[in-house]
Design a protein around this motif. Structure first.
Motif, mmCIF file in Angstrom:
data_model
loop_
_atom_site.group_PDB
_atom_site.id
_atom_site.type_symbol
_atom_site.label_atom_id
_atom_site.label_comp_id
_atom_site.label_asym_id
_atom_site.label_seq_id
_atom_site.Cartn_x
_atom_site.Cartn_y
_atom_site.Cartn_z
ATOM 1 N N GLY A 194 0.800 -1.216 0.000
ATOM 2 C CA GLY A 194 0.000 0.000 0.000
ATOM 3 C C GLY A 194 0.830 1.261 0.000
ATOM 4 O O GLY A 194 1.913 1.325 -0.579
ATOM 5 N N GLU A 195 0.327 2.284 0.701
ATOM 6 C CA GLU A 195 0.973 3.597 0.677
ATOM 7 C C GLU A 195 2.271 3.652 1.453
ATOM 8 O O GLU A 195 2.964 4.666 1.412
ATOM 9 C CB GLU A 195 0.021 4.663 1.225
ATOM 10 C CG GLU A 195 -0.966 5.187 0.216
ATOM 11 C CD GLU A 195 -1.723 6.396 0.743
ATOM 12 O OE1 GLU A 195 -1.088 7.429 1.032
ATOM 13 O OE2 GLU A 195 -2.951 6.303 0.868
ATOM 14 N N ALA A 196 2.619 2.594 2.167
ATOM 15 C CA ALA A 196 3.930 2.577 2.812
ATOM 16 C C ALA A 196 5.036 2.575 1.764
ATOM 17 O O ALA A 196 6.165 2.998 2.043
ATOM 18 C CB ALA A 196 4.058 1.365 3.726
ATOM 19 N N PHE A 206 -7.385 4.146 -8.526
ATOM 20 C CA PHE A 206 -6.090 3.494 -8.745
ATOM 21 C C PHE A 206 -5.346 3.251 -7.427
ATOM 22 O O PHE A 206 -4.675 2.232 -7.257
ATOM 23 C CB PHE A 206 -5.229 4.326 -9.689
ATOM 24 C CG PHE A 206 -5.858 4.519 -11.039
ATOM 25 C CD1 PHE A 206 -5.918 3.472 -11.952
ATOM 26 C CD2 PHE A 206 -6.416 5.731 -11.391
ATOM 27 C CE1 PHE A 206 -6.511 3.634 -13.192
ATOM 28 C CE2 PHE A 206 -7.015 5.910 -12.629
ATOM 29 C CZ PHE A 206 -7.063 4.864 -13.527
ATOM 30 N N ASN A 207 -5.454 4.193 -6.493
ATOM 31 C CA ASN A 207 -4.760 4.029 -5.220
ATOM 32 C C ASN A 207 -5.423 2.964 -4.354
ATOM 33 O O ASN A 207 -4.738 2.198 -3.669
ATOM 34 C CB ASN A 207 -4.703 5.378 -4.494
ATOM 35 C CG ASN A 207 -3.881 6.389 -5.266
ATOM 36 O OD1 ASN A 207 -2.666 6.283 -5.360
ATOM 37 N ND2 ASN A 207 -4.549 7.362 -5.867
ATOM 38 N N LEU A 208 -6.742 2.891 -4.399
ATOM 39 C CA LEU A 208 -7.433 1.809 -3.708
ATOM 40 C C LEU A 208 -7.054 0.461 -4.309
ATOM 41 O O LEU A 208 -6.810 -0.519 -3.589
ATOM 42 C CB LEU A 208 -8.948 2.020 -3.803
ATOM 43 C CG LEU A 208 -9.521 3.186 -2.993
ATOM 44 C CD1 LEU A 208 -10.988 3.402 -3.349
ATOM 45 C CD2 LEU A 208 -9.364 2.925 -1.505
ATOM 46 N N HIS A 209 -6.988 0.420 -5.640
ATOM 47 C CA HIS A 209 -6.613 -0.839 -6.299
ATOM 48 C C HIS A 209 -5.221 -1.276 -5.866
ATOM 49 O O HIS A 209 -4.994 -2.479 -5.590
ATOM 50 C CB HIS A 209 -6.656 -0.665 -7.817
ATOM 51 C CG HIS A 209 -6.169 -1.868 -8.561
ATOM 52 N ND1 HIS A 209 -6.934 -3.002 -8.709
ATOM 53 C CD2 HIS A 209 -4.971 -2.136 -9.160
ATOM 54 C CE1 HIS A 209 -6.228 -3.910 -9.380
ATOM 55 N NE2 HIS A 209 -5.043 -3.405 -9.659
ATOM 56 N N TRP A 210 -4.286 -0.330 -5.790
ATOM 57 C CA TRP A 210 -2.929 -0.686 -5.380
ATOM 58 C C TRP A 210 -2.916 -1.212 -3.944
ATOM 59 O O TRP A 210 -2.247 -2.195 -3.628
ATOM 60 C CB TRP A 210 -2.002 0.513 -5.517
ATOM 61 C CG TRP A 210 -0.703 0.354 -4.787
ATOM 62 C CD1 TRP A 210 -0.249 1.073 -3.730
ATOM 63 C CD2 TRP A 210 0.324 -0.622 -5.046
ATOM 64 N NE1 TRP A 210 0.967 0.618 -3.304
ATOM 65 C CE2 TRP A 210 1.348 -0.423 -4.110
ATOM 66 C CE3 TRP A 210 0.463 -1.642 -5.989
ATOM 67 C CZ2 TRP A 210 2.504 -1.206 -4.078
ATOM 68 C CZ3 TRP A 210 1.615 -2.419 -5.958
ATOM 69 C CH2 TRP A 210 2.622 -2.202 -5.017
ATOM 70 N N ALA A 211 -3.682 -0.568 -3.061
ATOM 71 C CA ALA A 211 -3.723 -1.025 -1.671
ATOM 72 C C ALA A 211 -4.232 -2.458 -1.586
ATOM 73 O O ALA A 211 -3.638 -3.315 -0.895
ATOM 74 C CB ALA A 211 -4.605 -0.090 -0.850
ATOM 75 N N TRP A 212 -5.321 -2.740 -2.292
ATOM 76 C CA TRP A 212 -5.897 -4.085 -2.230
ATOM 77 C C TRP A 212 -5.021 -5.112 -2.951
ATOM 78 O O TRP A 212 -4.795 -6.213 -2.441
ATOM 79 C CB TRP A 212 -7.293 -4.076 -2.861
ATOM 80 C CG TRP A 212 -8.243 -3.212 -2.085
ATOM 81 C CD1 TRP A 212 -8.272 -2.977 -0.751
ATOM 82 C CD2 TRP A 212 -9.333 -2.456 -2.658
ATOM 83 N NE1 TRP A 212 -9.290 -2.119 -0.431
ATOM 84 C CE2 TRP A 212 -9.966 -1.787 -1.564
ATOM 85 C CE3 TRP A 212 -9.840 -2.266 -3.934
ATOM 86 C CZ2 TRP A 212 -11.062 -0.948 -1.738
ATOM 87 C CZ3 TRP A 212 -10.934 -1.447 -4.100
ATOM 88 C CH2 TRP A 212 -11.540 -0.784 -3.028
#
Length: 219
Positions: A194-196, A206-212
């Motif tokens: 995720g955002e780490a 897109f950011n939610l997709h990356w986190a999941w």
């Protein structure tokens, strides 16, 4: 597994502590900064525009985004502004095209005809009334109105801070992690997602997709 997020929206617990942990373990950190965040700006016409919404495009540092533009008390918000916020630096110029559906030549012809036949109309029918008034004021001369609609400029002073950001740009350098497993190349058995990590995208999920997706990779 470091899944602590970045620094955006600290009210939800993302305070950057995960990045401090990774840094203490020897991981290089790309300096975090707010992204997908409102821009702060200066313009003599900004007080006339506060609270108004319109649609158009914003170009900042050679990056262009289209969509809703919201004029705030201290700058620009809305999807278009937030999309280009990652590239904001103090002193940069944000150029708004308030009527991207018209070519400069077509718009010049339309406004020229209205100015000669119905001068009291201003830009009614093309832009919200107060937006049109601000454009006319910024143009200084009637002949410049069409050009100002296509290149409505604001001097950027920066962005709002992390409490107003949807995502963090920056984080742990991805070069230090195996892209197939997200395991640290420096500390065996350590993973991050995720955002780490230094991964961020535009609006649109897109950011939610990356986190999941990055979390599922660790399953």
């Amino acid at each position: 597994i470091v899944a602590t997020g970045g620094c955006a929206a600290p009210a939800h617990g993302s305070n950057g502590s995960g990045l401090d942990l990774l840094r203490s373990l020897g991981h290089p950190i790309v300096a975090p900064k707010p992204a997908l965040v409102p821009l702060t700006a200066q313009s003599p016409v900004l007080p006339l525009l506060q609270g108004l919404r319109t649609r158009g495009t914003i170009t900042l540092a050679r990056h262009t985004a289209a969509g809703e533009i919201l004029f705030t008390e201290d700058g620009l918000s809305g999807i278009a502004a937030m999309e280009v916020s990652r590239n904001a630096t103090p002193g940069a110029i944000a150029s708004l095209d308030l009527l991207p559906e018209f070519s400069p030549e077509a718009l010049t012809a339309i406004i020229g005809r209205w100015q000669s036949e119905c001068p009291e109309m201003g830009l009614a029918g093309l832009l919200p009334r107060r937006v049109g008034e601000a454009v006319c004021k910024a143009a200084h001369a009637p002949a410049d109105v069409a050009a100002t609609c296509k290149d409505f400029r604001f001097t950027i002073t920066g962005t709002r801070e992390f409490p107003f950001a949807q995502v963090t740009a920056g984080g742990a350098d991805v070069a230090a992690f195996d892209p197939h497993t997200l395991e640290s190349r420096l500390v065996p058995g350590l993973f991050a997602c995720g955002e780490a990590l230094d991964v961020d995208g535009g609006c649109g999920g897109f950011n939610l997709h990356w986190a999941w997706a990055s979390a599922l990779l660790l399953k």
